[in-house]
Design a protein around this motif. Sequence first.
Motif, PDB file in Angstrom:
ATOM      1  N   LYS A 275       0.837  -1.200   0.000  1.00 34.30           N
ATOM      2  CA  LYS A 275       0.000   0.000   0.000  1.00 34.30           C
ATOM      3  C   LYS A 275       0.864   1.240   0.000  1.00 34.30           C
ATOM      4  O   LYS A 275       2.041   1.206   0.379  1.00 34.30           O
ATOM      5  N   SER A 276       0.275   2.339  -0.456  1.00 30.33           N
ATOM      6  CA  SER A 276       0.990   3.607  -0.498  1.00 30.33           C
ATOM      7  C   SER A 276       0.932   4.308   0.853  1.00 30.33           C
ATOM      8  O   SER A 276      -0.070   4.207   1.571  1.00 30.33           O
ATOM      9  N   VAL A 277       2.000   5.023   1.190  1.00 28.65           N
ATOM     10  CA  VAL A 277       2.067   5.766   2.445  1.00 28.65           C
ATOM     11  C   VAL A 277       2.677   7.138   2.180  1.00 28.65           C
ATOM     12  O   VAL A 277       3.254   7.391   1.117  1.00 28.65           O
ATOM     13  N   ILE A 278       2.545   8.022   3.150  1.00 31.09           N
ATOM     14  CA  ILE A 278       3.283   9.279   3.141  1.00 31.09           C
ATOM     15  C   ILE A 278       4.520   9.104   4.023  1.00 31.09           C
ATOM     16  O   ILE A 278       4.406   8.688   5.178  1.00 31.09           O
ATOM     17  N   ILE A 279       5.673   9.372   3.464  1.00 29.84           N
ATOM     18  CA  ILE A 279       6.941   9.268   4.186  1.00 29.84           C
ATOM     19  C   ILE A 279       7.301  10.646   4.725  1.00 29.84           C
ATOM     20  O   ILE A 279       7.460  11.594   3.955  1.00 29.84           O
ATOM     21  N   ALA A 280       7.397  10.768   6.028  1.00 28.44           N
ATOM     22  CA  ALA A 280       7.752  12.043   6.662  1.00 28.44           C
ATOM     23  C   ALA A 280       9.242  12.013   6.996  1.00 28.44           C
ATOM     24  O   ALA A 280       9.673  11.248   7.856  1.00 28.44           O
ATOM     25  N   MET A 281      10.002  12.863   6.318  1.00 25.72           N
ATOM     26  CA  MET A 281      11.459  12.841   6.422  1.00 25.72           C
ATOM     27  C   MET A 281      11.985  14.209   6.866  1.00 25.72           C
ATOM     28  O   MET A 281      11.459  15.241   6.446  1.00 25.72           O
ATOM     29  N   ASN A 282      12.992  14.223   7.722  1.00 25.04           N
ATOM     30  CA  ASN A 282      13.670  15.482   8.023  1.00 25.04           C
ATOM     31  C   ASN A 282      14.445  15.935   6.795  1.00 25.04           C
ATOM     32  O   ASN A 282      14.656  15.152   5.856  1.00 25.04           O
ATOM     33  N   GLN A 283      14.864  17.178   6.766  1.00 24.36           N
ATOM     34  CA  GLN A 283      15.466  17.729   5.545  1.00 24.36           C
ATOM     35  C   GLN A 283      16.755  18.489   5.852  1.00 24.36           C
ATOM     36  O   GLN A 283      16.781  19.720   5.872  1.00 24.36           O
ATOM     37  N   PRO A 284      17.868  17.772   6.042  1.00 22.89           N
ATOM     38  CA  PRO A 284      19.134  18.465   6.298  1.00 22.89           C
ATOM     39  C   PRO A 284      19.736  19.119   5.059  1.00 22.89           C
ATOM     40  O   PRO A 284      20.660  19.906   5.175  1.00 22.89           O
ATOM     41  N   ALA A 285      19.213  18.793   3.857  1.00 26.95           N
ATOM     42  CA  ALA A 285      19.713  19.387   2.615  1.00 26.95           C
ATOM     43  C   ALA A 285      18.562  19.522   1.631  1.00 26.95           C
ATOM     44  O   ALA A 285      17.520  18.886   1.779  1.00 26.95           O
TER      45      ALA A 285
ATOM     46  N   ALA B 165       7.313  13.630   2.089  1.00 24.17           N
ATOM     47  CA  ALA B 165       6.995  14.998   2.492  1.00 24.17           C
ATOM     48  C   ALA B 165       7.981  15.414   3.577  1.00 24.17           C
ATOM     49  O   ALA B 165       8.440  14.591   4.370  1.00 24.17           O
ATOM     50  N   PHE B 166       8.297  16.700   3.589  1.00 26.44           N
ATOM     51  CA  PHE B 166       9.213  17.250   4.596  1.00 26.44           C
ATOM     52  C   PHE B 166       8.394  18.124   5.535  1.00 26.44           C
ATOM     53  O   PHE B 166       8.094  19.281   5.198  1.00 26.44           O
ATOM     54  N   PRO B 167       8.013  17.604   6.702  1.00 29.67           N
ATOM     55  CA  PRO B 167       7.091  18.336   7.573  1.00 29.67           C
ATOM     56  C   PRO B 167       7.699  19.505   8.319  1.00 29.67           C
ATOM     57  O   PRO B 167       6.973  20.280   8.942  1.00 29.67           O
ATOM     58  N   GLN B 168       9.031  19.659   8.286  1.00 31.28           N
ATOM     59  CA  GLN B 168       9.614  20.835   8.920  1.00 31.28           C
ATOM     60  C   GLN B 168       9.502  22.007   7.957  1.00 31.28           C
ATOM     61  O   GLN B 168       9.310  21.838   6.758  1.00 31.28           O
ATOM     62  N   SER B 169       9.631  23.201   8.457  1.00 28.36           N
ATOM     63  CA  SER B 169       9.331  24.400   7.668  1.00 28.36           C
ATOM     64  C   SER B 169      10.353  24.696   6.585  1.00 28.36           C
ATOM     65  O   SER B 169      10.021  25.276   5.548  1.00 28.36           O
ATOM     66  N   SER B 170      11.615  24.327   6.785  1.00 29.18           N
ATOM     67  CA  SER B 170      12.666  24.635   5.820  1.00 29.18           C
ATOM     68  C   SER B 170      13.848  23.700   6.056  1.00 29.18           C
ATOM     69  O   SER B 170      13.959  23.080   7.120  1.00 29.18           O
ATOM     70  N   PRO B 171      14.749  23.568   5.061  1.00 25.90           N
ATOM     71  CA  PRO B 171      15.917  22.712   5.263  1.00 25.90           C
ATOM     72  C   PRO B 171      16.756  23.157   6.453  1.00 25.90           C
ATOM     73  O   PRO B 171      16.976  24.345   6.664  1.00 25.90           O
ATOM     74  N   SER B 172      17.212  22.200   7.225  1.00 27.53           N
ATOM     75  CA  SER B 172      18.014  22.480   8.414  1.00 27.53           C
ATOM     76  C   SER B 172      18.728  21.202   8.823  1.00 27.53           C
ATOM     77  O   SER B 172      18.123  20.126   8.811  1.00 27.53           O
ATOM     78  N   LYS B 173      20.015  21.310   9.170  1.00 22.32           N
ATOM     79  CA  LYS B 173      20.730  20.111   9.612  1.00 22.32           C
ATOM     80  C   LYS B 173      20.040  19.506  10.826  1.00 22.32           C
ATOM     81  O   LYS B 173      19.815  18.296  10.893  1.00 22.32           O
ATOM     82  N   ARG B 174      19.699  20.351  11.786  1.00 23.90           N
ATOM     83  CA  ARG B 174      18.948  19.857  12.945  1.00 23.90           C
ATOM     84  C   ARG B 174      17.461  19.805  12.619  1.00 23.90           C
ATOM     85  O   ARG B 174      16.928  20.674  11.920  1.00 23.90           O
TER      86      ARG B 174
END
Length: 267
Positions: free
Chosen positions: A51-61, A174-183
């Motif tokens: 089945k399909s899912v939404i992948i929530a990933m942090n975005q360091p770059a 999807a990247f649930p944080q507001s903007s790219p950030s290492k932390r």
Amino acid sequence: MVSHRFYLKNAAFGQLLQAHQWYDRFLSLNYHWFFGVDIVIEGLENLPKDKSVIIAMNQPAYYTAWPFQFALRQEKHHRRVISFVKAKDFENPMLKPIWKASGGIMVPSKSQLILSEIGKQFGRRADPDEYTAVKQAIEQDLAHQVHRTYEQMLRRWQLQTTDVLSSQQCHIIAFPQSSPSKRLLPCQPDLIQEAIKQNVPIVPVGAQGADLVYPGKLPWARKGRVHYRIGKPLVFAGANKSLMLTRAINELLEAPYQLKASTHFKT
């Protein structure tokens, strides 16, 4: 978790040129032939195949998703993975063909539409004071074309998302944080609301090393190692859903990428 290391095969140059997707060819040339990118995915068993899912990933770059997408596309038994892309990034003339080739879905932005409107009015990029003044004027004028255009784009995005997930052929990053950030930054509630609306699970993924492989905005990777940890699908209940998702991603990260201890959450 079981760790899968994706050793990139040195295919013949002629074979790479005959690849069906030029996006894959572009990444193959970068990851295979120039410098070399080591991709490790841990917890692959947590990513559903049925089945399909939404992948929530942090975005360091900026291009955090690319090695992840590429590695899974090499694993033929896993479904394709596409990603949400912010409007300002999607509309970048240099990157737009790549986002389209990768199957990226542009997420509409009213701010981006306002910037476009300012460009039409001033014939140039506005300074912060000009932007604030025009934005306030547009927000007060509910009949302004920007609002109608945004609603149309929002409906189109929602339909695209529904089509992708209901087809059961792709996962969406999807990247649930507001903007790219290492932390890691606190997750925004929009993603959770969309997942609940679409009746699909959210799978948290912690990404590390992408900031070293992609240190700036150039879409060309340096030599390095990108490590992804996939957590178990989440079922949301009760309040503080954003906090729950943030903690789930945070637990998959090493200390340099984790949320700052002093971070405050909006309640």
